[in-house]
Design a protein around this motif. Sequence first.
Motif, PDB file in Angstrom:
ATOM      1  N   LEU A   1       0.833  -1.205   0.000  1.00 48.31           N
ATOM      2  CA  LEU A   1       0.000   0.000   0.000  1.00 48.31           C
ATOM      3  C   LEU A   1       0.869   1.258   0.000  1.00 48.31           C
ATOM      4  N   TYR A   2       1.853   1.293   0.912  1.00 51.16           N
ATOM      5  CA  TYR A   2       2.684   2.495   1.015  1.00 51.16           C
ATOM      6  C   TYR A   2       3.624   2.631  -0.184  1.00 51.16           C
ATOM      7  N   LYS A   3       4.024   1.508  -0.744  1.00 55.66           N
ATOM      8  CA  LYS A   3       4.845   1.543  -1.961  1.00 55.66           C
ATOM      9  C   LYS A   3       4.035   2.182  -3.085  1.00 55.66           C
ATOM     10  N   SER A   4       2.755   1.791  -3.205  1.00 55.55           N
ATOM     11  CA  SER A   4       1.897   2.330  -4.271  1.00 55.55           C
ATOM     12  C   SER A   4       1.658   3.828  -4.076  1.00 55.55           C
ATOM     13  N   GLN A   5       1.759   4.298  -2.821  1.00 51.87           N
ATOM     14  CA  GLN A   5       1.583   5.736  -2.555  1.00 51.87           C
ATOM     15  C   GLN A   5       2.887   6.512  -2.734  1.00 51.87           C
ATOM     16  N   GLY A   6       3.983   5.774  -2.977  1.00 51.10           N
ATOM     17  CA  GLY A   6       5.275   6.426  -3.211  1.00 51.10           C
ATOM     18  C   GLY A   6       5.941   6.979  -1.964  1.00 51.10           C
ATOM     19  N   ILE A   7       5.549   6.455  -0.776  1.00 52.40           N
ATOM     20  CA  ILE A   7       6.114   7.014   0.469  1.00 52.40           C
ATOM     21  C   ILE A   7       6.971   5.998   1.230  1.00 52.40           C
ATOM     22  N   LEU A   8       7.130   4.786   0.667  1.00 50.77           N
ATOM     23  CA  LEU A   8       7.888   3.746   1.371  1.00 50.77           C
ATOM     24  C   LEU A   8       9.380   3.842   1.052  1.00 50.77           C
ATOM     25  N   HIS A   9      10.200   3.789   2.102  1.00 47.38           N
ATOM     26  CA  HIS A   9      11.663   3.745   1.929  1.00 47.38           C
ATOM     27  C   HIS A   9      12.192   2.581   2.762  1.00 47.38           C
ATOM     28  N   SER A  10      12.867   1.627   2.097  1.00 47.51           N
ATOM     29  CA  SER A  10      13.372   0.437   2.789  1.00 47.51           C
ATOM     30  C   SER A  10      14.864   0.566   3.048  1.00 47.51           C
ATOM     31  N   PHE A  11      15.295   0.052   4.201  1.00 44.04           N
ATOM     32  CA  PHE A  11      16.709   0.077   4.586  1.00 44.04           C
ATOM     33  C   PHE A  11      17.110  -1.319   5.036  1.00 44.04           C
ATOM     34  N   SER A  12      18.240  -1.795   4.516  1.00 44.71           N
ATOM     35  CA  SER A  12      18.716  -3.141   4.864  1.00 44.71           C
ATOM     36  C   SER A  12      20.066  -3.046   5.566  1.00 44.71           C
ATOM     37  N   GLY A  13      20.327  -4.010   6.451  1.00 46.15           N
ATOM     38  CA  GLY A  13      21.631  -4.047   7.116  1.00 46.15           C
ATOM     39  C   GLY A  13      21.582  -4.891   8.366  1.00 46.15           C
ATOM     40  N   THR A  14      22.742  -5.050   8.980  1.00 41.90           N
ATOM     41  CA  THR A  14      22.822  -5.876  10.187  1.00 41.90           C
ATOM     42  C   THR A  14      23.096  -5.028  11.427  1.00 41.90           C
ATOM     43  N   GLU A  15      23.430  -3.741  11.247  1.00 39.87           N
ATOM     44  CA  GLU A  15      23.757  -2.901  12.405  1.00 39.87           C
ATOM     45  C   GLU A  15      22.971  -1.593  12.356  1.00 39.87           C
ATOM     46  N   THR A  16      22.297  -1.300  13.443  1.00 40.33           N
ATOM     47  CA  THR A  16      21.515  -0.064  13.531  1.00 40.33           C
ATOM     48  C   THR A  16      22.386   1.158  13.267  1.00 40.33           C
ATOM     49  N   ASP A  17      23.610   1.164  13.814  1.00 41.91           N
ATOM     50  CA  ASP A  17      24.498   2.318  13.656  1.00 41.91           C
ATOM     51  C   ASP A  17      24.881   2.556  12.195  1.00 41.91           C
ATOM     52  N   ARG A  18      24.851   1.493  11.387  1.00 41.01           N
ATOM     53  CA  ARG A  18      25.196   1.662   9.968  1.00 41.01           C
ATOM     54  C   ARG A  18      23.989   2.083   9.137  1.00 41.01           C
ATOM     55  N   ILE A  19      22.799   1.679   9.574  1.00 43.55           N
ATOM     56  CA  ILE A  19      21.574   2.056   8.859  1.00 43.55           C
ATOM     57  C   ILE A  19      21.203   3.505   9.179  1.00 43.55           C
ATOM     58  N   TRP A  20      21.449   3.911  10.417  1.00 44.79           N
ATOM     59  CA  TRP A  20      20.996   5.212  10.904  1.00 44.79           C
ATOM     60  C   TRP A  20      21.426   6.392  10.029  1.00 44.79           C
ATOM     61  N   PRO A  21      22.692   6.499   9.568  1.00 47.62           N
ATOM     62  CA  PRO A  21      23.065   7.676   8.762  1.00 47.62           C
ATOM     63  C   PRO A  21      22.207   7.842   7.508  1.00 47.62           C
ATOM     64  N   TYR A  22      21.789   6.734   6.900  1.00 46.46           N
ATOM     65  CA  TYR A  22      20.958   6.805   5.692  1.00 46.46           C
ATOM     66  C   TYR A  22      19.553   7.303   6.025  1.00 46.46           C
ATOM     67  N   ILE A  23      19.025   6.835   7.158  1.00 45.26           N
ATOM     68  CA  ILE A  23      17.694   7.288   7.591  1.00 45.26           C
ATOM     69  C   ILE A  23      17.763   8.769   7.976  1.00 45.26           C
ATOM     70  N   ASN A  24      18.829   9.137   8.669  1.00 50.70           N
ATOM     71  CA  ASN A  24      19.039  10.519   9.099  1.00 50.70           C
ATOM     72  C   ASN A  24      19.089  11.446   7.881  1.00 50.70           C
ATOM     73  N   SER A  25      19.829  11.014   6.864  1.00 45.98           N
ATOM     74  CA  SER A  25      19.980  11.805   5.640  1.00 45.98           C
ATOM     75  C   SER A  25      18.638  11.949   4.916  1.00 45.98           C
ATOM     76  N   LEU A  26      17.882  10.844   4.823  1.00 47.12           N
ATOM     77  CA  LEU A  26      16.572  10.878   4.163  1.00 47.12           C
ATOM     78  C   LEU A  26      15.632  11.853   4.872  1.00 47.12           C
ATOM     79  N   LEU A  27      15.579  11.756   6.205  1.00 47.22           N
ATOM     80  CA  LEU A  27      14.681  12.627   6.965  1.00 47.22           C
ATOM     81  C   LEU A  27      15.100  14.089   6.869  1.00 47.22           C
ATOM     82  N   SER A  28      16.401  14.340   6.868  1.00 42.11           N
ATOM     83  CA  SER A  28      16.889  15.724   6.733  1.00 42.11           C
ATOM     84  C   SER A  28      16.388  16.313   5.418  1.00 42.11           C
ATOM     85  N   THR A  29      16.494  15.515   4.354  1.00 38.02           N
ATOM     86  CA  THR A  29      16.035  15.980   3.037  1.00 38.02           C
ATOM     87  C   THR A  29      14.530  16.193   3.033  1.00 38.02           C
TER      88      THR A  29
END
Length: 226
Positions: free
Chosen positions: A183-211
């Motif tokens: 549903l959220y993919k069809s609305q164009g608002i879904l962003h997926s993040f993959s990884g094994t460590e929260t600290d490594r995923i966080w900078p990408y989420i931080n950057s997305l939210l900043s934008t």
Amino acid sequence: MAKLFRAAIMGPPGSGKGTISQRIAQSFGLQYLSSGHFLREGIAAKTEAGLLVKTYVERSMLVPDHVMTRLMLPRLEQLSGHSWLLDGFPRTLGQALALNNLYQLDLVISLNIPYETLKERLSDRWIHPASGRVYNMGFNPPRVQGKDDITGEPLIQHDDDKPEALMARLRHYKDVAKPVIDLYKSQGILHSFSGTETDRIWPYINSLLSTKMHTQPSDTCQAQTP
């Protein structure tokens, strides 16, 4: 006045949703609403919805959509003037559609964490039942083994965090989450993040939210710009 920003985070048990949600709330000033927290609060306060929830929790049953929406949607109404982040709601397509009728989400974050990582995290996970505080023996252990840092009360490990129950939980999560993600993919608002460590995923989420948050229109003139 800046446009309000509404977001949700999804992910299987042990994916680090709580940790990432708290970082988002602190970094971007969003109100953080955890469905688990409200379930426990409702039960403790013996509200009408809380007593309903308790009947399902005591029987180890999933709380049905109509009860979850009855618990969560009034909370969102109280925050009508705030930006917020939802964790653990909506969990099903029914809940997502009920939320959609009232609010348009700006962003949904989906965490994709490998099974082996989830198994490792959850087998190390201990919980203080009264508050819901979570400890991890690997990276966030209690100061005294087996005891909650604040109350000193004993910690427990949920049966469904044990490896033998985990596969069934993950399978169930995938089945229930797929239509919500679609549903959220069809609305164009879904962003997926993959990884094994929260600290490594966080900078990408931080950057997305900043934008995303910096591009929210702050006045009428900007709102009309294509």
